[in-house]
Design a protein around this motif. Structure first.
Motif, PDB file in Angstrom:
ATOM      1  N   GLU A 151      42.793  32.580  32.010  1.00 40.55           N
ATOM      2  CA  GLU A 151      43.480  33.703  32.655  1.00 40.55           C
ATOM      3  C   GLU A 151      42.632  34.268  33.793  1.00 40.55           C
ATOM      4  N   VAL A 152      43.279  34.636  34.888  1.00 40.45           N
ATOM      5  CA  VAL A 152      42.597  35.241  36.033  1.00 40.45           C
ATOM      6  C   VAL A 152      42.952  36.718  36.080  1.00 40.45           C
ATOM      7  N   LEU A 153      41.954  37.586  36.019  1.00 43.61           N
ATOM      8  CA  LEU A 153      42.208  39.022  36.120  1.00 43.61           C
ATOM      9  C   LEU A 153      42.532  39.385  37.563  1.00 43.61           C
ATOM     10  N   THR A 154      43.518  40.261  37.734  1.00 43.26           N
ATOM     11  CA  THR A 154      43.959  40.637  39.074  1.00 43.26           C
ATOM     12  C   THR A 154      44.027  42.149  39.202  1.00 43.26           C
ATOM     13  N   ALA A 156      35.335  44.980  32.538  1.00 46.68           N
ATOM     14  CA  ALA A 156      35.890  43.685  32.937  1.00 46.68           C
ATOM     15  C   ALA A 156      35.194  42.588  32.151  1.00 46.68           C
ATOM     16  N   GLY A 157      35.429  41.323  32.529  1.00 51.06           N
ATOM     17  CA  GLY A 157      34.755  40.205  31.882  1.00 51.06           C
ATOM     18  C   GLY A 157      35.687  39.039  31.617  1.00 51.06           C
ATOM     19  N   GLN A 158      35.129  37.988  31.021  1.00 53.33           N
ATOM     20  CA  GLN A 158      35.883  36.757  30.752  1.00 53.33           C
ATOM     21  C   GLN A 158      35.307  36.108  29.501  1.00 53.33           C
ATOM     22  N   ALA A 159      36.169  35.576  28.635  1.00 48.51           N
ATOM     23  CA  ALA A 159      35.699  34.956  27.390  1.00 48.51           C
ATOM     24  C   ALA A 159      36.639  33.830  26.985  1.00 48.51           C
ATOM     25  N   GLU A 208      32.449  31.574  36.625  1.00 47.34           N
ATOM     26  CA  GLU A 208      32.878  31.818  37.999  1.00 47.34           C
ATOM     27  C   GLU A 208      33.961  32.900  38.076  1.00 47.34           C
ATOM     28  N   LYS A 209      34.766  33.036  37.029  1.00 51.33           N
ATOM     29  CA  LYS A 209      35.783  34.101  37.021  1.00 51.33           C
ATOM     30  C   LYS A 209      35.125  35.475  36.948  1.00 51.33           C
TER      31      LYS A 209
END
Length: 709
Positions: free
Chosen positions: A380-383, A417-420, A439-440
Motif C-alpha cells: 500500500e502507498v500512503l497518500t 506514518a510508516g510502512q510494515a 523506500e515507501k
C-alpha cells in the motif's frame, strides 16, 4: 609636567579612524588626530545609532509574531526570533525571509528587519574560539610584517625618549621619561598632577580635553561623567555615575539591580552555577534550574537557559530550560520544522494485528496522519493530504503513542506514518529489498518535507523480530544498527535536517509461540535486541511485551496495541524531548556470592516489585537454570530497591546458564504467548505513569535475558 597633548607641529586627522591601531599598509600609516570634537564624532551618525540601539537592549522572542508586535525604542536596536520555522515579508526590504534569525529595528520604514541567522550561543562557543585563534594569528602576522621603525630618541620637541615612527615621519606611539605615553594623538599621563579635579592619571585629547582620568580615591572621569565607589547614600547604591547636575544616570545596588536613565528597564535573566547545578535570577527571583549536575557552557537566550549536557548516554547535546518552568529540560535541536514526523516500521505488530478501536482523533490539530494511514500495509502507498490522526482498519501503536507524547501540552504537531509487512525478515524490509517497504518510508518523508514549514524526524519506531528469530538470525543486532544508519542517511536527507535520528524498538516476547523449550535457543532475536540497545547510544529498547494480552502465538489485541503505543510515547518523551537516558528494567551487573546470584538492575522507577497477579508465575518467578548438572533454583527474592537475588542449590560453575522470561511458558509451538501461558516473568518496577485510556499504570517489566557463568 605640563598637561595636554604636545603634537602641535604634527598634522591632524579629521576622523576617529586613526585611533584604531597601527596599519601595515605603507600608504595609510596611523596619523595623529585632533580630538576636540571627539564626542561629536563618536555620537553622531551610525556610531550614535549603534550606541543608542545597544542601550535599548535586546528584544528576544520565540516567534516572529511576538517580535513583530513589539515597537523598538531606538534605531538599530537588536532583536531575535529563537524558535519559528515559518517565513514572512521583511517590512523594510520587502523580501521573503525566514522567521528565525537576528533583527534590527528600523524607524523609517518602521519595523524589524532581518540581519542574519540565529545561532544558539551554547553551540556557537567552539566556532567563536576558533575565530579568536584565527584572529590572534592574523594580528601576529601583521605585526611581524609591519614596516614601522622603533627608535630611541635624544632631544626632540615632544620630550619623547622612545618611539615607533611611521614611514611618513609621524609618530603613532611614543614614551616619555616619566612613563607617560602617546597612543596616536592621545597622551596617557602616569602622574597627572596639578589639576583642579585631583586626578593622578589621565588621558587627554589634542584640544586639552579630559577623555578619561582617575583620582586618588578610585573615582573615574569618563568623558563628562564622574563615577565613584559609594558609601552610605539615600539610593542604596554601591557604585554610580554622577552627572554635572548631581543626578545619577547609572547606579548599581547591592542586589545587582540598576537604576538611572542609562539602566536597562528589564535587567533580564542571569544564570550561575552553585553546588553542581544551574541557578537563575530573573528580576529578583532566584530559581534552581537543574538538579542533575550535568551541564556545560550555560547561556541565557531570551526566557531560557541553554547549555550542553551528556545526560543521555554521554552524547553531548544542547538543552534548554525555561525560567518560568525550572526543572523541565528539553533538547534544543538544530532542525526545528513545523511538523514532527514519527515513522513506524516492522512486520505484523507494526501493521496492527487486530481491528481498530481508536477511531476518534485525540488531537485533531496536533496529531495527523496520511489520508489512508497511519501505517502503510504491505505494498500500500500512503497518500496525502494529511488528516487528523485516528486508527482506520487495524489498530497500530500510532494513536496511543501520540496521545502520550501530547498529553502534557500541545507543543508540537505530530505526523504519525510508516510502512510494515507481516512475516518479513529484516533482509526483506531493508533498504533495496525487492518489496520496497523501506523506500515507501523515504517517499513519505519526501512528501512531508514539501509541506508548509517542512518536517523533521527525531525517532523511528521498530516493532519487529519474530521472522528473524524463526530463521535463527545471529546477526540481528548488527542488522538493527545498519537499519538505523540507512534511515538516518535517507530520512535526514529527505527532510534536510542535521540532527541524528534514534531508534525505539522492543523485545520479542513470543518465543514460546514459535519454539518448544527443547529448541528455544534457536529463537535468537530477544537477546540480540537487548544487546543492540546496550551497545549503541542511539538504540533504545522500550521493553518486553509478555505482560500484554495476545490473540495467538504472536499478535497482541487492539487494546494492548494501543497501550503499547503509550509505552512508546513514554520513552519518546524521555529520550527525544527531555533528552534523558532510557534503559528498561534490565540487569546492570550480575555477581556471585557463594550460591547466590545477585542481580543489580537498571530500574526506571524503583523499587522493584514481584507481581504474580498481572503475570502468573511460570515457576521461580520466571527464572530458569540450565546446563547446571542437576543444580536447582531454591529461591528468588527482591533484596533491594534495584536488586534481585536468585538462590541456587550450589555455587554456579563455568558454563551454567541463568535465564529469565525465556525458557518457560507453553511447551509447544503455536500456543498463545502472553501473561499466563507464554515465556514470561513476574518482576516489574513501580512506574506511576498512567495510561490515558485505561488509567492503569504503565509498569516496566524485566527484560528477557540470559547470563552464562
Amino acid at each position: 609636567m605640563a598637561t595636554g597633548v604636545r603634537l602641535t607641529d604634527k598634522e591632524s586627522s579629521a576622523t576617529v579612524e586613526s585611533l584604531v591601531g597601527l596599519r601595515t599598509n605603507p600608504v595609510t600609516k596611523v596619523t595623529p588626530i585632533a580630538v576636540d570634537d571627539l564626542a561629536e564624532q563618536l555620537l553622531g551618525g551610525e556610531i550614535g545609532d549603534a550606541i543608542a540601539g545597544a542601550a535599548a537592549g535586546l528584544k528576544s522572542a520565540k516567534t516572529w509574531a511576538e517580535l513583530s508586535a513589539v515597537v523598538g525604542t531606538a534605531e538599530l536596536q537588536k532583536g531575535e526570533v529563537t524558535d519559528d520555522a515559518g517565513t514572512h515579508t521583511d517590512p523594510v526590504t520587502g523580501l521573503t525571509v525566514p522567521n528565525m534569525g537576528t533583527y534590527s529595528w528600523s524607524a523609517s520604514p518602521a519595523g524589524w528587519t532581518r540581519t542574519g541567522d540565529y545561532a544558539d550561543p551554547a553551540t556557537a562557543v567552539e566556532a567563536k574560539a576558533a575565530a579568536d585563534v584565527a584572529a590572534t594569528t592574523a594580528v601576529g602576522a601583521s605585526v611581524v610584517a609591519g614596516e614601522a621603525g622603533i627608535w630611541q630618541l635624544s632631544g626632540n620637541n615632544l620630550g619623547v625618549t622612545f618611539a615607533i615612527s611611521a614611514d611618513d615621519g609621524k609618530m603613532p606611539w611614543g614614551v616619555l621619561p616619566d612613563g607617560s605615553y602617546y597612543a596616536g594623538a592621545l597622551l596617557t599621563e602616569i602622574n597627572y598632577a596639578g589639576n583642579n579635579l585631583g586626578l593622578v592619571d589621565g588621558l587627554v585629547g589634542a584640544g586639552g580635553r579630559l577623555l578619561w582620568g582617575v583620582d586618588r580615591w578610585g573615582g573615574e572621569w569618563i568623558g563628562g561623567q564622574y563615577s565613584e565607589p559609594l558609601g552610605s547614600n539615600n539610593l542604596g547604591l554601591i557604585w554610580g555615575i554622577v552627572g554635572d547636575d548631581g543626578k545619577v544616570p547609572l547606579g548599581v545596588r547591592s542586589d545587582g539591580s540598576l537604576i538611572g536613565a542609562l539602566a536597562l528597564q528589564d535587567v533580564g535573566a542571569v544564570v550561575w552555577e552553585a553546588g553542581g547545578n544551574l541557578y537563575g535570577l530573573l528580576g529578583t527571583q532566584e530559581v534552581q534550574l537543574t538538579s542533575t549536575g550535568k551541564y556545560d557552557l550555560p547561556r541565557v537566550v531570551g526566557e531560557h537557559v541553554h547549555f550542553r549536557s551528556t545526560r543521555r548516554r554521554d552524547v553531548s547535546m544542547t538543552y534548554r530550560v525555561a525560567y518560568n518552568n525550572p526543572g523541565k529540560l528539553e533538547v534544543f535541536y538544530a532542525s526545528r520544522k513545523a511538523n514532527e514526523a514519527s515513522f513506524t516500521i516492522g512486520q505484523s505488530l507494526a501493521e496492527g494485528g487486530d481491528v481498530a478501536i481508536t477511531t476518534t482523533p485525540p488531537f485533531p490539530s496536533n496529531a495527523l496522519k496520511f489520508a489512508n494511514g497511519p501505517v502503510g500495509k504491505q505494498s500500500e502507498v500512503l497518500t496525502g493530504p494529511l488528516v487528523p490522526l485516528a486508527e482506520a482498519v487495524n489498530e497500530t501503536i500510532s494513536t496511543g503513542m501520540a496521545r502520550n507524547i501530547l498529553a502534557d501540552e500541545l507543543d508540537r504537531t505530530l505526523v504519525m506514518a510508516g510502512q510494515a509487512w507481516g512475516g518479513k525478515t529484516y533482509a526483506e524490509l531493508k533498504k533495496g529489498a525487492a518489496d520496497g517497504v523501506y523506500e515507501k518510508v523515504i517517499a513519505q518523508a519526501v512528501y512531508l518535507a514539501g509541506l508548509p514549514g517542512g518536517a523533521h524526524c527525531r525517532a523511528v519506531n521498530v516493532i519487529h523480530g519474530e521472522a528473524d528469530g524463526l530463521i535463527s538470525n545471529v546477526n540481528y543486532d548488527a542488522d538493527l544498527r545498519e537499519w538505523l544508519d540507512d534511515l538516518n542517511e535517507d530520512i535526514r536527507g529527505a527532510l534536510d535536517q542535521s540532527d541524528r535520528i534514534v531508534m525505539l524498538t522492543c523485545q520479542t516476547s513470543s518465543a514460546a509461540g514459535y519454539r518448544s523449550i527443547g529448541v528455544r535457543d534457536t529463537f535468537t532475536t530477544p537477546f540480540l535486541q537487548l544487546k543492540a540497545s546496550e551497545e549503541n547510544d542511539d538504540i533504545f529498547l522500550v521493553g518486553p511485551k509478555y505482560h500484554l494480552t495476545y490473540l495467538d502465538h504472536s499478535h497482541i489485541d487492539a487494546a494492548s496495541t494501543r497501550l503499547w503505543g503509550e509505552y512508546y510515547g513514554k520513552v519518546y518523551r524521555r529520550v527525544v524531548i527531555e533528552g534523558e537516558d532510557w534503559r528498561p528494567l534490565s540487569p546492570a551487573t550480575i555477581t556471585v556470592d557463594g550460591s547466590d546470584v545477585v542481580i543489580d538492575c537498571h530500574v526506571p522507577v524503583a523499587p522493584i516489585v514481584i507481581d504474580t497477579t498481572a503475570v502468573t508465575d511460570p515457576g521461580n518467578l520466571g527464572f530458569n537454570l540450565l546446563d547446571a548438572g542437576g543444580a536447582t533454583i531454591t529461591g528468588v527474592s527482591v533484596t533491594g530497591p534495584a536488586q534481585i537475588t536468585v538462590a541456587l542449590s550450589a555455587p554456579p560453575q563455568t558454563g551454567w546458564r541463568l535465564s529469565y522470561a525465556f525458557h518457560n511458558g507453553a511447551a509447544s509451538a503455536g500456543s498463545n504467548s502472553g501473561p499466563t501461558t507464554g515465556c514470561r516473568g513476574c518482576i516489574r518496577d513501580s512506574d506511576p505513569t498512567l495510561s490515558a485510556y485505561t488509567v492503569a499504570p504503565l509498569r516496566n517489566w524485566l527484560v528477557a535475558f540470559q547470563h552464562i557463568f
